[in-house]
Design an enzyme around this catalytic site. Structure first.
Site, PDB file in Angstrom:
ATOM      1  N   ASP A 133       0.886  -1.162   0.000  1.00 52.64           N
ATOM      2  CA  ASP A 133       0.000   0.000   0.000  1.00 52.64           C
ATOM      3  C   ASP A 133       0.923   1.210   0.000  1.00 52.64           C
ATOM      4  OD1 ASP A 133      -1.601   2.144   0.599  1.00 52.64           O
ATOM      5  OD2 ASP A 133      -2.239   1.421   2.570  1.00 52.64           O
ATOM      6  N   ASP A 180     -12.742   5.464   1.784  1.00 52.33           N
ATOM      7  CA  ASP A 180     -11.292   5.525   1.977  1.00 52.33           C
ATOM      8  C   ASP A 180     -10.817   6.978   1.929  1.00 52.33           C
ATOM      9  OD1 ASP A 180      -8.554   5.385   1.807  1.00 52.33           O
ATOM     10  OD2 ASP A 180      -8.486   3.974   0.149  1.00 52.33           O
ATOM     11  N   LYS A 233       2.812  11.261  -3.789  1.00 54.69           N
ATOM     12  CA  LYS A 233       1.731  10.568  -4.504  1.00 54.69           C
ATOM     13  C   LYS A 233       0.773  11.564  -5.153  1.00 54.69           C
ATOM     14  CE  LYS A 233      -1.639   6.957  -3.451  1.00 54.69           C
ATOM     15  NZ  LYS A 233      -2.103   6.096  -2.361  1.00 54.69           N
ATOM     16  N   GLU A 278      -7.264   0.713  -4.314  1.00 51.46           N
ATOM     17  CA  GLU A 278      -7.212   0.614  -2.843  1.00 51.46           C
ATOM     18  C   GLU A 278      -8.535   0.142  -2.228  1.00 51.46           C
ATOM     19  OE1 GLU A 278      -5.746   4.506  -1.960  1.00 51.46           O
ATOM     20  OE2 GLU A 278      -3.762   4.010  -2.742  1.00 51.46           O
TER      21      GLU A 278
END
Ligand code: AMP
Length: 517
Positions: A8, A193, A70, A171
């Site tokens: 992850d 999320d 990211k 994810e």
């Protein structure tokens, strides 16, 4: 065959997991943590420091410490969301020759792929130390809303770190996989999320070991960093009024504020008030000034009101696309550290009309799901099937820069869709097929994925030559586009390989450099 690890690769923290006896196990890093800060810094000697060690020296070394990379990967500096972000960062974001958002440290511009690769390499080493064997393959997770370029860039980060990326997994899908392994009955699950940088919502149906993603939506520019920034703004505005000093202009002060704001935000998840103490934060007309004040949960919630409001629409959209009402959802899984904030949980209850599931560790479940997926790929888990969707519409450019959608967003993959187009000019000898991805009606606002030409068309008046364009997307999201002139059967096709922005040479050089470390 070696093991495949599940990574992850988070905006704020990363986590690595591996399947042991059919169960996903989270691996401790060398410092004892189950997650590793997604931070990379270069010290004065040019050495790279990753993870907790990087986070520790962030305050003293703000311009050489990169966090949240990211949010830059696979994006251009001109992207309005990136442009808004870069003003708030203590490190320098610069355009690469192709406009990609790179980071400059000590005069050296580095791609987001390279910086991410340092984090991936760290997670690889964590797994190797634990397992006592070399690792060559991984499944890496990304937000469901990442487009092809961001996915390819993430894949390249894995390659630079010396890993073959067997799959890029969404994810929320990963979270549902890990959850569904433990709670095997048929059910509908919403995965909410909210991490450090992105918000994703996915709705899945789990039936007889088949995990089907019904819909996915989200906001790639909404996450914990924005909540931190809302608090920083509140603190800076107050400080300006009180001391006539704008802390936003001082990189070191901003870095200290960022740390303090995040700490306060986290504390306010369990306490109603907290203290922010930053002595000697600036020098005013009368000498050193200190930032010392109490912050309440109410103040945080007021500062974050607009951010909380942005959670509603993607949830409504996902339920709409999945054709489900809130009452038809059996479980809501919370993923990502920000879902620990009580106001976020209250919003979840408002949206779905139910309490979210307990007993899921929001920081670890995505990596665990990546490990489960590696078990599916490696053949260890044969009773599980995963059906995902494509998060973005795919289509071609037609007259007036308009996007003609061939595969709509949220289509189950694998899929094949076709559409027939006609020539727009008399005696037109060729058509150029330009493939785009995105939600806008105008292609100028979407991502261009590729272009190819179907030539030697029959000379006929406009509208009379018909070309069938078909898009075939496999389970890994790889797109093949075929164009056929209907009258003659003349055809051409192309496989769209999203380019991450790095050339083959650059990739080879970076991975050789990383292997030498
Ligand atoms: P992730 O990307 O999932 O690791 O999420 C990290 C984000 O969650 C960061 O913005 C953290 O500040 C935030 N976070 C972690 N723990 C908490 C907490 N207890 N309360 C509020 N936010 C938190």
């Amino acid at each position: 065959m070696g093991r495949i690890i599940g990574i992850d690769l988070g905006t704020t923290n990363s986590c690595v997991s591996v399947l042991e006896a059919g169960e996903p196990v989270v691996i401790h890093n060398q410092e004892g943590g189950r997650t590793t800060p997604s931070m990379v810094s270069w010290n004065a000697d040019g050495d790279v420091v990753v993870g907790a060690a990087s986070k520790r020296q962030m305050v003293t070394n703000p311009t050489r410490t990169v966090f949240g990379v990211k949010r830059l990967i696979g994006r251009k500096v001109t992207d309005p969301e990136v442009a808004a972000l870069t003003d708030t960062l203590p490190y320098r974001v610069v355009p690469a020759r192709n406009g990609d958002a790179w980071v400059e440290v000590d005069g050296v511009a580095r791609s987001a792929q390279e910086i991410s690769a340092h984090i991936v390499a760290k997670m690889k080493r964590v797994a190797e130390d634990y397992l006592g064997e070399a690792i060559h393959e991984a499944v890496i997770t990304v937000p469901a809303y990442f487009d092809d370029v961001q996915r390819q860039a993430t894949k390249d980060a894995g390659a630079i770190a010396g890993l073959t990326v067997r799959a890029i997994l969404n994810e929320p899908t990963a979270a549902a996989l890990a959850y569904g392994m433990q709670h095997a009955h048929d059910q509908r699950v919403a995965v909410f999320d909210l991490g450090g940088g992105t918000f994703d919502i996915s709705i899945l149906a789990i039936e007889n070991g088949v995990f089907e993603v019904l819909a996915t939506a989200g906001d790639t520019m909404l996450g914990g960093d924005d909540f931190d920034r809302a608090l920083i703004d509140l603190l800076c505005d107050d400080f300006l009024v009180q001391h006539q000093v704008d802390l936003r202009t001082d990189a070191v002060a901003l870095q200290r504020l960022k740390e303090a704001a995040e700490r306060a935000k986290i504390e306010l998840s369990s306490a109603m008030t907290t203290d922010v103490n930053l002595p000697f934060i600036a020098v005013g007309a009368g000498g050193p000034v200190h930032l010392m004040r109490e912050l309440s949960r109410g103040e945080l919630e007021r500062a974050a009101r607009l951010l909380l409001d942005r959670l509603d629409e993607p949830c409504a959209k996902a339920m709409d696309l999945a054709h489900v009402m809130p009452a038809e959802i059996d479980q809501v899984l919370l993923v990502g550290g920000m879902t620990r904030m009580p106001a976020v949980q209250e919003r979840v209850v408002q949206i779905f009309g139910r309490q979210p599931s307990k007993g899921v560790n929001p920081d670890e479940i995505v990596a665990m799901g990546a490990a489960v997926h590696s078990g599916i790929l490696g053949g260890e888990l044969q009773e599980v099937v995963l059906l995902d969707v494509t998060p973005h519409a795919m289509g071609i450019r037609v007259a007036g820069d308009r996007m003609s959608v061939v595969i709509p967003a949220n289509t189950s993959i694998p899929t094949r869709e076709r559409k027939v187009f006609a020539t727009t000019e008399d005696n037109q000898s060729f058509v150029a097929i330009e493939v785009y991805q995105g939600a806008h009606e105008s292609t100028t606002k979407n991502r261009r994925l590729g272009r190819f030409v179907l030539g030697d068309l029959k000379p006929l008046p406009r509208g009379q030559v018909r070309v069938e364009v078909s898009f075939t997307m496999d389970a890994d999201g790889i797109l093949q586009v075929d164009a056929t002139e209907q009258a003659t059967g003349k055809a051409t096709s192309v496989t769209i390989e999203a380019a991450s922005g790095l050339t083959g040479d650059e990739l080879a050089r970076l991975s050789a450099g990383m292997a030498r470390r």
